[in-house]
Scaffold this motif. Structure first.
Motif, PDB file in Angstrom:
ATOM      1  N   ALA A   7       0.883  -0.861   0.135  1.00 51.51           N
ATOM      2  CA  ALA A   7       0.179  -0.077   0.021  1.00 51.51           C
ATOM      3  C   ALA A   7       0.959   1.338  -0.110  1.00 51.51           C
ATOM      4  CB  ALA A   7      -0.837   0.051   1.132  1.00 51.51           C
ATOM      5  N   ALA A   8       0.442   2.310  -0.759  1.00 51.41           N
ATOM      6  CA  ALA A   8       1.616   3.485  -0.703  1.00 51.41           C
ATOM      7  C   ALA A   8       0.566   4.704  -0.805  1.00 51.41           C
ATOM      8  CB  ALA A   8       2.509   3.268  -2.087  1.00 51.41           C
ATOM      9  N   PHE A  19       3.531   8.666   8.753  1.00 55.35           N
ATOM     10  CA  PHE A  19       3.398   9.093   7.405  1.00 55.35           C
ATOM     11  C   PHE A  19       4.581  10.488   7.130  1.00 55.35           C
ATOM     12  CE2 PHE A  19      -0.767   7.188   8.024  1.00 55.35           C
ATOM     13  CZ  PHE A  19      -0.468   6.122   7.294  1.00 55.35           C
ATOM     14  N   VAL A  58       5.007   7.019  -2.412  1.00 59.34           N
ATOM     15  CA  VAL A  58       5.927   6.814  -1.231  1.00 59.34           C
ATOM     16  C   VAL A  58       5.171   5.731  -0.321  1.00 59.34           C
ATOM     17  CG1 VAL A  58       6.506   8.925  -1.322  1.00 59.34           C
ATOM     18  CG2 VAL A  58       4.588   8.623   0.017  1.00 59.34           C
ATOM     19  N   GLY A  59       6.209   5.028   0.223  1.00 59.73           N
ATOM     20  CA  GLY A  59       5.621   3.881   1.299  1.00 59.73           C
ATOM     21  C   GLY A  59       6.800   3.620   2.172  1.00 59.73           C
ATOM     22  N   THR A  71      -3.253   3.834  -1.689  1.00 62.33           N
ATOM     23  CA  THR A  71      -4.443   3.884  -0.712  1.00 62.33           C
ATOM     24  C   THR A  71      -4.719   5.178  -0.218  1.00 62.33           C
ATOM     25  OG1 THR A  71      -2.980   3.666   0.996  1.00 62.33           O
ATOM     26  CG2 THR A  71      -4.010   1.679   0.208  1.00 62.33           C
ATOM     27  N   ASN A  72      -3.956   6.112  -0.643  1.00 63.72           N
ATOM     28  CA  ASN A  72      -4.454   7.587  -0.134  1.00 63.72           C
ATOM     29  C   ASN A  72      -3.590   8.642  -1.035  1.00 63.72           C
ATOM     30  OD1 ASN A  72      -2.225   6.292   1.616  1.00 63.72           O
ATOM     31  ND2 ASN A  72      -1.721   8.417   1.697  1.00 63.72           N
ATOM     32  N   ALA A  74      -0.823  11.560  -0.673  1.00 68.31           N
ATOM     33  CA  ALA A  74       0.366  11.873   0.270  1.00 68.31           C
ATOM     34  C   ALA A  74       0.042  12.894   1.000  1.00 68.31           C
ATOM     35  CB  ALA A  74       1.643  11.557  -0.501  1.00 68.31           C
ATOM     36  N   LEU A 134      -3.839  12.112   7.219  1.00 65.36           N
ATOM     37  CA  LEU A 134      -3.812  10.806   6.848  1.00 65.36           C
ATOM     38  C   LEU A 134      -4.081   9.979   7.828  1.00 65.36           C
ATOM     39  CD1 LEU A 134      -2.429  12.133   4.284  1.00 65.36           C
ATOM     40  CD2 LEU A 134      -0.448  10.506   4.701  1.00 65.36           C
TER      41      LEU A 134
HETATM   42  N1  HPA Z   1       2.966   7.070   3.242  1.00 64.65           N
HETATM   43  C1  HPA Z   1       3.580   6.069   3.570  1.00 64.65           C
HETATM   44  N2  HPA Z   1       3.340   4.894   3.486  1.00 64.65           N
HETATM   45  C2  HPA Z   1       1.969   4.636   2.927  1.00 64.65           C
HETATM   46  C3  HPA Z   1       0.980   5.559   2.754  1.00 64.65           C
HETATM   47  C4  HPA Z   1       1.673   6.987   2.678  1.00 64.65           C
HETATM   48  O1  HPA Z   1       1.112   7.989   2.301  1.00 64.65           O
HETATM   49  N3  HPA Z   1      -0.037   4.997   2.420  1.00 64.65           N
HETATM   50  C5  HPA Z   1       0.006   3.764   2.507  1.00 64.65           C
HETATM   51  N4  HPA Z   1       1.501   3.456   3.027  1.00 64.65           N
END
Ligand code: HPA
Length: 273
Positions: A114-115, A193, A210-211, A235-236, A238, A246
């Motif tokens: 997920a990032a 985050f 980013v993750g 998933t979102n 940043a 977040l």
């Molecule tokens: N940042 C870092 N890792 C993550 C994020 C994020 O916005 N969303 C899901 N994993």
């Protein structure tokens, strides 16, 4: 014998006494994707807790099981639960499962995560093939004495992502009517985050997402000659991109919303690798 190699070998020998993963496709399931593990047919399951030198997973939603069996006709070895650097594991531990997969005879690995999206054209729910990456974790699983049994001191990263499998993945997505994107994944240490300023920095240096995972595993996989592809579920957006705060809940909600699409994509890819 090198200590890292010895630990990986003991772990692999134990797993090999329970299952045969030769020529399987390794899959590392990221946050929210664990369900795919339940769809594996004729599964043989090994608990991480029983594997010598395997640490415990501490993140909710990361269960801690290796599952070997058939997925859409393909032989797979699935990691349900991964180790993150932010949990306090060192990099060699974080990347150990990938090396163990290599010793078990796995032919390629699919890494998922997920990032957060920092490419403005992405939306929550976008799936992104990792075409390249930036290691901003301040550490590296290949630091220290080189483990010659796995690979060379100075491994190439130009071809870290397997071009053929990456292209195949994009074809599968197209056939399924999934509007996938591709881009650069930038790994931070976490566990917080990123800050909005860090996201502006990430955008400036060319990151699309980013993750807090995956990069150590790509490095170790490439080092030992495993073919690798990576897919991020955005998933979102940043930090700082929407004005909203977040939360892990948002990450889970989006992962849950697109999981069927994500699972379908992975099933299609493994059947053609
Ligand atoms: N940042 C870092 N890792 C993550 C994020 C994020 O916005 N969303 C899901 N994993």
């Amino acid at each position: 014998m090198n200590e890292t190699y010895r630990k990986c070998k003991e772990a692999a020998d134990y797993i090999a006494s329970k299952l045969d993963a030769k020529d399987a496709i390794g899959i590392v399931l990221g946050s929210g994707l664990g369900e795919l593990g339940n769809e594996i047919e004729d599964p043989i399951i090994v608990d991480y807790a029983d594997i010598p030198h395997f640490p415990k997973t501490t993140v909710a939603g990361h269960e801690g099981k290796l599952i070997c069996g058939k997925l859409n006709g393909a032989k797979v070895l699935c990691m349900k639960g991964r180790f993150h650097f932010y949990e306090g594991h060192d990099m060699r531990t974080v990347s150990m499962p990938v090396r163990v997969m290599k010793l078990l005879g796995v032919k390629a690995v699919i890494l998922t995560n997920a990032a957060g999206g920092c490419n403005k054209t992405f939306k929550p729910g976008t799936l992104m093939f990792i075409d390249d990456f930036i290691n901003y974790m301040g550490d590296n699983p290949l630091y220290g004495e080189n483990v010659d049994e796995f690979g060379p001191r100075f491994p190439d990263m130009t071809l870290a992502i397997d071009r053929e499998y990456n292209a195949l993945g994009k074809i599968c997505a197209k056939e399924l009517g999934i509007d996938v994107r591709s881009g650069v994944y930038m790994a931070f240490r976490g566990p917080n985050f990123e800050t909005p300023a860090e996201i502006r920095f990430a955008q400036t240096i060319g990151a699309d997402a980013v993750g807090m995972s995956t990069v150590p595993e790509i490095l170790a996989a490439r080092h030992c000659g495993l073919r690798v592809i990576g897919i991020s579920c955005i998933t979102n957006m940043a930090a700082g991109m929407t004005g909203e705060a977040l939360s892990h809940a948002e990450v889970q909600e989006t992962a849950d919303r697109v999981k069927d699409q994500f699972k379908g994509l992975i099933k299609a890819i493994v059947s053609r690798m």
